[in-house]
Write a protein that holds these residues in place. Structure first.
Motif, PDB file in Angstrom:
ATOM      1  N   ASP A  48      -9.475   6.315   0.543  1.00 53.03           N
ATOM      2  CA  ASP A  48      -9.174   5.367  -0.522  1.00 53.03           C
ATOM      3  C   ASP A  48      -8.222   6.008  -1.529  1.00 53.03           C
ATOM      4  O   ASP A  48      -7.612   7.043  -1.247  1.00 53.03           O
ATOM      5  CB  ASP A  48     -10.457   4.894  -1.205  1.00 53.03           C
ATOM      6  CG  ASP A  48     -11.239   6.040  -1.855  1.00 53.03           C
ATOM      7  OD1 ASP A  48     -10.699   7.174  -1.944  1.00 53.03           O
ATOM      8  OD2 ASP A  48     -12.378   5.811  -2.283  1.00 53.03           O
ATOM      9  N   TYR A  49      -8.102   5.383  -2.722  1.00 48.82           N
ATOM     10  CA  TYR A  49      -7.131   5.859  -3.708  1.00 48.82           C
ATOM     11  C   TYR A  49      -7.493   7.224  -4.295  1.00 48.82           C
ATOM     12  O   TYR A  49      -6.634   7.899  -4.850  1.00 48.82           O
ATOM     13  CB  TYR A  49      -6.967   4.829  -4.828  1.00 48.82           C
ATOM     14  CG  TYR A  49      -8.216   4.606  -5.657  1.00 48.82           C
ATOM     15  CD1 TYR A  49      -8.469   5.363  -6.788  1.00 48.82           C
ATOM     16  CD2 TYR A  49      -9.134   3.614  -5.313  1.00 48.82           C
ATOM     17  CE1 TYR A  49      -9.611   5.158  -7.557  1.00 48.82           C
ATOM     18  CE2 TYR A  49     -10.270   3.402  -6.068  1.00 48.82           C
ATOM     19  CZ  TYR A  49     -10.497   4.167  -7.189  1.00 48.82           C
ATOM     20  OH  TYR A  49     -11.635   3.957  -7.938  1.00 48.82           O
ATOM     21  N   THR A 104       0.847  -1.192   0.000  1.00 47.63           N
ATOM     22  CA  THR A 104       0.000   0.000   0.000  1.00 47.63           C
ATOM     23  C   THR A 104       0.883   1.243   0.000  1.00 47.63           C
ATOM     24  O   THR A 104       1.891   1.305   0.718  1.00 47.63           O
ATOM     25  CB  THR A 104      -0.923  -0.009   1.227  1.00 47.63           C
ATOM     26  OG1 THR A 104      -1.839  -1.104   1.108  1.00 47.63           O
ATOM     27  CG2 THR A 104      -1.705   1.290   1.332  1.00 47.63           C
ATOM     28  N   LEU A 105       0.480   2.233  -0.801  1.00 50.05           N
ATOM     29  CA  LEU A 105       1.247   3.471  -0.943  1.00 50.05           C
ATOM     30  C   LEU A 105       0.375   4.656  -0.525  1.00 50.05           C
ATOM     31  O   LEU A 105      -0.731   4.832  -1.029  1.00 50.05           O
ATOM     32  CB  LEU A 105       1.700   3.643  -2.390  1.00 50.05           C
ATOM     33  CG  LEU A 105       2.435   4.941  -2.746  1.00 50.05           C
ATOM     34  CD1 LEU A 105       3.703   5.085  -1.929  1.00 50.05           C
ATOM     35  CD2 LEU A 105       2.761   4.969  -4.237  1.00 50.05           C
ATOM     36  N   ILE A 106       0.878   5.463   0.395  1.00 50.43           N
ATOM     37  CA  ILE A 106       0.173   6.649   0.865  1.00 50.43           C
ATOM     38  C   ILE A 106       0.786   7.875   0.194  1.00 50.43           C
ATOM     39  O   ILE A 106       2.006   8.030   0.163  1.00 50.43           O
ATOM     40  CB  ILE A 106       0.255   6.768   2.395  1.00 50.43           C
ATOM     41  CG1 ILE A 106      -0.399   5.548   3.054  1.00 50.43           C
ATOM     42  CG2 ILE A 106      -0.415   8.051   2.880  1.00 50.43           C
ATOM     43  CD1 ILE A 106      -0.216   5.478   4.548  1.00 50.43           C
ATOM     44  N   ASP A 107      -0.079   8.738  -0.342  1.00 53.64           N
ATOM     45  CA  ASP A 107       0.402   9.880  -1.107  1.00 53.64           C
ATOM     46  C   ASP A 107      -0.515  11.067  -0.864  1.00 53.64           C
ATOM     47  O   ASP A 107      -1.475  10.996  -0.084  1.00 53.64           O
ATOM     48  CB  ASP A 107       0.434   9.510  -2.596  1.00 53.64           C
ATOM     49  CG  ASP A 107       1.418  10.367  -3.391  1.00 53.64           C
ATOM     50  OD1 ASP A 107       1.946  11.361  -2.853  1.00 53.64           O
ATOM     51  OD2 ASP A 107       1.649  10.042  -4.584  1.00 53.64           O
ATOM     52  N   PRO A 112      -4.584  20.680   2.225  1.00 52.63           N
ATOM     53  CA  PRO A 112      -4.021  19.391   2.644  1.00 52.63           C
ATOM     54  C   PRO A 112      -4.863  18.242   2.093  1.00 52.63           C
ATOM     55  O   PRO A 112      -6.095  18.312   2.068  1.00 52.63           O
ATOM     56  CB  PRO A 112      -4.097  19.447   4.171  1.00 52.63           C
ATOM     57  CG  PRO A 112      -4.140  20.904   4.486  1.00 52.63           C
ATOM     58  CD  PRO A 112      -4.896  21.545   3.375  1.00 52.63           C
ATOM     59  N   SER A 113      -4.190  17.194   1.645  1.00 52.10           N
ATOM     60  CA  SER A 113      -4.898  16.058   1.058  1.00 52.10           C
ATOM     61  C   SER A 113      -4.163  14.782   1.407  1.00 52.10           C
ATOM     62  O   SER A 113      -3.028  14.804   1.896  1.00 52.10           O
ATOM     63  CB  SER A 113      -4.985  16.208  -0.464  1.00 52.10           C
ATOM     64  OG  SER A 113      -3.683  16.211  -1.030  1.00 52.10           O
ATOM     65  N   VAL A 114      -4.810  13.649   1.142  1.00 47.54           N
ATOM     66  CA  VAL A 114      -4.174  12.346   1.369  1.00 47.54           C
ATOM     67  C   VAL A 114      -4.892  11.303   0.525  1.00 47.54           C
ATOM     68  O   VAL A 114      -6.107  11.388   0.312  1.00 47.54           O
ATOM     69  CB  VAL A 114      -4.200  11.959   2.868  1.00 47.54           C
ATOM     70  CG1 VAL A 114      -5.623  11.812   3.395  1.00 47.54           C
ATOM     71  CG2 VAL A 114      -3.404  10.676   3.120  1.00 47.54           C
ATOM     72  N   THR A 115      -4.124  10.349  -0.008  1.00 44.43           N
ATOM     73  CA  THR A 115      -4.686   9.207  -0.728  1.00 44.43           C
ATOM     74  C   THR A 115      -4.046   7.936  -0.180  1.00 44.43           C
ATOM     75  O   THR A 115      -2.896   7.957   0.282  1.00 44.43           O
ATOM     76  CB  THR A 115      -4.424   9.280  -2.242  1.00 44.43           C
ATOM     77  OG1 THR A 115      -3.012   9.228  -2.482  1.00 44.43           O
ATOM     78  CG2 THR A 115      -4.980  10.564  -2.842  1.00 44.43           C
TER      79      THR A 115
END
Length: 290
Positions: free
Chosen positions: A252-253, A143-146, A153-156
């Motif tokens: 999620d992605y 799993t890759l967090i980006d 601010p954001s996150v996937t």
């Protein structure tokens, strides 16, 4: 002088995590290439949360302009390698940390690195290295967090079976060997990412659009701000902790944007609305670039 112990360092974590969960964090290993802005903030948060093992990488040295947002940038780290400096300062927080420090060679060692880590975080902003990293995470089922290149601010969280960002946003890098990705391709990737951000968030309300146009036209470096960067990195760390502990929930992605100005979370909008908004955004971006 008080003697350091891991147990005392993490004693106030109890209530958020159990003793058993704290041991899971202590024994986990996380890979973070790019320990500057968001990657550095994620690294700092995870170190203080009690994660015990890391592999980190960076190819740059700290500059004075990094002091506004990069947590491991200090006056005494200017002109010093970012990864080595981050390692040294992290060990001042937890001297029991196990940290493997890499430089430019990290892209050639992913087949060795990824099988040894519990998950991966992306702190790089290089299109070629990023494409390679995403592809290898799929290959090794990590799993890759980006996060997006966004003023909010954001996150996937991209799991092994999820589409890669180059697939979702139709980057020109699709099917291209990562070593053959050109600077022009990288600029087009950035444009597509900016378009996505403008379609699916209200980011345009909170930045100087004239300066944004100069960035998009490659006339100046990307602009960034301390609160946005550290909050995005903390969101990434929160998702990492959730995954290590096997907790449900999280994003999620496609991810989300956190709008502290309006006190709301902004999630990707529905396809029909996005289609109409995308047409407006593309016209706007043409005018902005002009």
């Amino acid at each position: 002088m008080t003697t350091f112990t891991y147990e005392e360092m993490t004693t106030r974590n109890r209530g958020f995590v159990t003793a058993e969960e704290q041991e899971l964090l202590r024994n986990s290993r996380i890979f973070i290439p790019g320990v500057r802005g968001m990657g550095g903030a994620a690294f700092m948060a995870l170190v203080r949360a009690g994660v015990g093992r890391f592999i980190i990488a960076d190819i740059d040295t700290f500059e004075i302009s990094n002091l506004n947002r990069q947590l491991f940038a200090r006056v005494d780290t200017i002109d010093r390698p970012k990864a080595e400096s981050a390692c040294r300062l992290a060990l001042e927080i937890n001297p029991e940390l196990e940290i493997e420090v890499l430089g430019r060679e990290w892209t050639d060692r992913l087949d060795d690195i990824l099988p040894r880590v519990d998950l991966a975080i992306n702190g790089t902003d290089d299109a070629a290295a990023g494409a390679h990293y995403y592809r290898k995470c799929r290959e090794h089922r990590r799993t890759l967090i980006d996060a997006y290149a966004s003023p909010l601010p954001s996150v996937t969280v991209v799991k092994p079976h999820d589409p890669r960002i180059e697939e979702r946003l139709r980057y020109p890098t699709l099917g291209v060997a990562w070593q053959n990705i050109t600077d022009d391709m990288a600029v087009e990737c950035l444009m597509k990412e900016i378009e996505y951000v403008l379609v699916h968030s209200s980011s345009h309300k909170y930045v100087d659009l004239d300066i944004a146009g100069e960035v998009a036209a490659s006339k100046r470096s990307r602009f960034s701000f301390s609160t946005m960067v550290t909050l995005a990195g903390t969101l990434m760390a929160e998702e990492a902790i959730r995954i290590v502990l096997g907790r449900s929930g999280g994003t999620d992605y496609r991810g989300y944007f956190f709008n502290a100005h309006a006190m709301r979370v902004e999630r990707p909008i529905a396809a029909p609305i996005a289609f109409a908004k995308r047409l407006l955004v593309r016209r706007f971006m043409k005018r902005m670039l002009a």
